[in-house]
Scaffold this active site. Structure first.
Site, PDB file in Angstrom:
ATOM      1  N   PRO A  21       0.853  -1.191   0.000  1.00 11.29           N
ATOM      2  CG  PRO A  21       0.023  -1.014   2.181  1.00 11.29           C
ATOM      3  CD  PRO A  21       0.788  -1.930   1.273  1.00 11.29           C
ATOM      4  CD  GLN A  74      -1.872  -0.025   5.133  1.00 15.32           C
ATOM      5  OE1 GLN A  74      -1.673   1.104   4.709  1.00 15.32           O
ATOM      6  NE2 GLN A  74      -0.890  -0.865   5.450  1.00 15.32           N
ATOM      7  CB  CYS A 104       2.070   4.974   7.812  1.00 12.87           C
ATOM      8  SG  CYS A 104       2.224   6.552   6.940  1.00 12.87           S
ATOM      9  CE  LYS A 143       3.802  -2.588   4.411  1.00 10.63           C
ATOM     10  NZ  LYS A 143       4.655  -1.507   4.939  1.00 10.63           N
ATOM     11  CG  ASN A 215       7.370  -3.646   2.878  1.00 10.36           C
ATOM     12  OD1 ASN A 215       7.114  -2.668   3.580  1.00 10.36           O
ATOM     13  ND2 ASN A 215       7.515  -3.537   1.579  1.00 10.36           N
ATOM     14  N   GLY A 217      12.967  -2.308   0.796  1.00  9.18           N
ATOM     15  CA  GLY A 217      14.213  -2.372   0.052  1.00  9.18           C
ATOM     16  C   GLY A 217      14.328  -3.487  -0.958  1.00  9.18           C
ATOM     17  NE  ARG A 239      10.801   3.246  -1.723  1.00 12.64           N
ATOM     18  CZ  ARG A 239      11.915   3.579  -1.087  1.00 12.64           C
ATOM     19  NH1 ARG A 239      12.509   4.715  -1.369  1.00 12.64           N
ATOM     20  NH2 ARG A 239      12.428   2.775  -0.179  1.00 12.64           N
TER      21      ARG A 239
END
Length: 338
Positions: A21, A74, A104, A143, A215, A217, A239
């Protein structure tokens, strides 16, 4: 409350590889585009706040196409009753999974006492997850980060996972970096805190009954396969899946699930978007709302720069439609350098 039996098999299987997300990125247009490249990967919405749904009535934030499935919603929030109601709305909208954001680091989510700051309030997380589980039949997942600020991740993370597992939350995605709530921007929090993949691997060994995804990198399918070979249950890519979507998603079905790839080439994917684009334009939308997610489709290919240039300059103009993409496609393969 044990939830394994309520997990939708397609979401569970799809979680071997998921697209993270990402605020302002993984909207419904992006997800439709990504689904054309992979029929198997699990897709996530942008974070939707529970207050926006429950107090603000912003149910349009739940809009998605049937073709996007398997797709997870999410949620952000810290009020158990409000999150339970938001989860009900998400389940009623047809989402295959409801995920709670505990990772986040932005100022906005800190001010609302949710996101990564929840790593400091594990009991609140447990109360929220339990309320959401009681409210819906679809699987509730979390997450999180490995910790925040000066927390000792070696202590905090296993305690966090153990408490989640004890209430039947068996699927957790772990961003392998700490979040620094003071001193680093959200962008810096995606790059500066060091990655600790070994800690995630140790958690895999420590909690064999949990379904753990890593998750942070991860930039290519070789890394994804490496983590799966190491015993991780799933890998979430952010990304790289957005900026080089074909590199991640174009070969994913074959490499990760052993399934044929229906999208033969990136050019096929671009043209497969035409009916969706035409429907969006007919409903009053604008081309750039879709094509902004397609800029990286030809990353590394000859003509990629010209593709991006044509779309970025032309897609916001009145009357722009699929013919602009055809013009941009005519440059793919014809340039000497991307």
């Amino acid at each position: 409350m044990k939830q394994e039996s309520s997990a939708k098999p397609n979401a569970l299987r799809a979680s071997r590889l998921s697209v993270a997300p990402m605020m302002d990125w993984t909207d419904r247009h992006c997800r439709y585009f990504h689904r054309l490249m992979s029929g198997q990967a699990l897709l996530y919405t942008e974070m939707v706040t529970a207050p926006a749904l429950v107090r603000g009535g912003a149910l349009h934030l739940l809009d998605h196409a049937q073709e996007e499935h398997p797709v997870a919603l999410q949620l952000g929030g810290s009020n158990p009753a409000e999150l339970a109601q938001a989860a009900r709305l998400g389940a009623a909208a047809g989402y295959d999974e409801i995920n709670l954001n505990c990772g986040c680091p932005s100022d906005r989510v800190q001010s609302g006492t949710f996101g990564a700051v929840l790593m400091k309030h594990p009991q609140t997380v447990i109360d929220c997850v339990s309320a959401m589980q009681d409210a819906v039949d679809v699987e509730v997942t979390v997450k999180c980060r490995i910790g925040v600020d000066d927390q000792d991740a070696e202590t905090v993370l296993p305690e966090f996972l153990a408490r989640l597992g004890a209430v039947g939350c068996s699927r957790i995605i772990i961003h392998a970096r700490k979040a620094w709530l003071k001193g680093l921007s959200p962008k810096e929090n995606r790059d500066i805190p060091p990655l600790d993949y070994d800690l995630i691997r140790r958690m895999r060994a420590l909690f064999p009954h949990l379904h753990l995804s890593v998750n942070g990198g991860i930039t290519d399918l070789d890394q994804v396969q490496g983590f799966l070979d190491d015993g991780l249950d799933g890998v979430m890519v952010g990304r790289a899946a957005y900026h080089q979507p074909w590199d991640i998603l174009g070969e994913a079905d074959a490499r990760i699930w052993g399934q044929p790839n229906d999208a033969k080439t990136p050019e096929d994917v671009a043209r497969a978007m035409f009916p969706y684009i035409e429907a969006h334009l007919s409903a009053g939308g604008r081309l750039n709302q879709i094509t902004r997610h397609m800029m990286g489709l030809f990353a590394g290919r000859p003509g990629a720069r010209r593709w991006r240039q044509i779309l970025s300059e032309g897609a916001s103009r009145d009357g722009a439609g699929p013919e602009l993409l055809e013009r941009a496609l005519s440059h793919i393969g014809s340039a000497k350098a991307a």
